[in-house]
Design a protein around this motif. Structure first.
Motif, mmCIF file in Angstrom:
data_model
loop_
_atom_site.group_PDB
_atom_site.id
_atom_site.type_symbol
_atom_site.label_atom_id
_atom_site.label_comp_id
_atom_site.label_asym_id
_atom_site.label_seq_id
_atom_site.Cartn_x
_atom_site.Cartn_y
_atom_site.Cartn_z
ATOM 1 N N LYS A 1 -34.520 -6.015 -35.891
ATOM 2 C CA LYS A 1 -35.623 -5.360 -35.177
ATOM 3 C C LYS A 1 -35.636 -3.854 -35.414
ATOM 4 C CE LYS A 1 -36.483 -6.951 -31.014
ATOM 5 N NZ LYS A 1 -36.415 -7.567 -29.676
ATOM 6 N N ASP B 1 -34.976 -12.326 -29.566
ATOM 7 C CA ASP B 1 -34.678 -11.413 -28.452
ATOM 8 C C ASP B 1 -33.327 -11.727 -27.834
ATOM 9 O OD1 ASP B 1 -37.027 -10.028 -28.802
ATOM 10 O OD2 ASP B 1 -38.114 -11.111 -27.238
ATOM 11 N N THR C 1 -34.252 -9.331 -39.602
ATOM 12 C CA THR C 1 -34.869 -9.775 -38.353
ATOM 13 C C THR C 1 -35.401 -11.199 -38.445
ATOM 14 O OG1 THR C 1 -35.449 -7.503 -37.797
ATOM 15 C CG2 THR C 1 -36.666 -9.242 -36.661
ATOM 16 N N THR D 1 -41.895 -10.284 -39.042
ATOM 17 C CA THR D 1 -41.861 -11.313 -38.001
ATOM 18 C C THR D 1 -43.189 -12.058 -37.879
ATOM 19 O OG1 THR D 1 -42.485 -9.696 -36.311
ATOM 20 C CG2 THR D 1 -40.118 -10.103 -36.623
ATOM 21 N N PHE E 1 -39.827 -5.806 -28.518
ATOM 22 C CA PHE E 1 -38.780 -4.789 -28.613
ATOM 23 C C PHE E 1 -38.646 -4.103 -27.274
ATOM 24 C CE2 PHE E 1 -36.999 -0.655 -29.695
ATOM 25 C CZ PHE E 1 -35.932 -1.061 -30.465
ATOM 26 N N SER F 1 -37.651 -7.920 -42.520
ATOM 27 C CA SER F 1 -37.984 -7.474 -41.165
ATOM 28 C C SER F 1 -39.293 -8.070 -40.670
ATOM 29 C CB SER F 1 -38.077 -5.946 -41.127
ATOM 30 O OG SER F 1 -39.105 -5.515 -41.988
#
Length: 160
Positions: free
Chosen positions: A57, A114, A85, A102, A154, A100
């Motif tokens: 993240k 998360d 990620t 998503t 985030f 990275s």
């Protein structure tokens, strides 16, 4: 006389304890470091003397303590030296997932991301910086529109 001696001993003890406390618990003085993709690749575990870094993240963690998992020839070495990620969200080591990006992840995968981000990486490994792509535009200039609080999935509690 005994009281004066006791007071002197107390002062010496307190001063010694305070010095030990200062030495053991220094506050962080390093500024936040931004890593380009190229810089992050240098910390892929291939060099024994270098620390091992991994980003999730956009947050770069020092995972050197977990060398048995992330070091050279270790089972999760594919994840280090980059922002992994998507791979963390999907629990995947597929080279196509070592990014990275998503986009297209399911709600379940984002929840898993998360959970692993908070429960594994943030709780176990020190943050050493951030990927430049989180804060900079493609041309390297600062992204004035970047707001940490607006980043999807985030939490900024203690990152900034």
């Amino acid at each position: 006389m005994a009281t004066a001696l006791l007071c002197v001993l107390c002062v010496v003890f307190c001063a010694t304890s305070a010095q030990n406390f200062k030495l053991k618990f220094k506050s962080a003085t390093k500024p936040v470091r931004l890593f380009t993709e190229e810089e992050l690749r240098r910390y892929d575990g291939s060099e024994e003397a270098q620390p091992v870094y991994m980003a999730v993240k956009g947050v770069v963690f020092d995972v050197t303590r977990g060398k048995e998992f992330y070091g050279k020839d270790a089972p999760y070495n594919a994840l280090v030296g980059k922002d992994s990620t998507r791979a963390v969200a999907k629990m995947s080591l597929d080279p196509a997932d070592l990014t990275s990006d998503t986009s297209g992840l399911s709600e379940e995968q984002l929840t898993s991301l998360d959970s692993v981000f908070e429960g594994t990486y943030k709780s176990k490994y020190p943050i050493v910086g951030y990927t430049a792509s989180r804060i900079l535009k493609d041309d390297g200039s600062p992204d004035e529109d970047f707001k940490p609080e607006d980043q999807p999935h985030f939490q900024i509690k203690d990152e900034f």
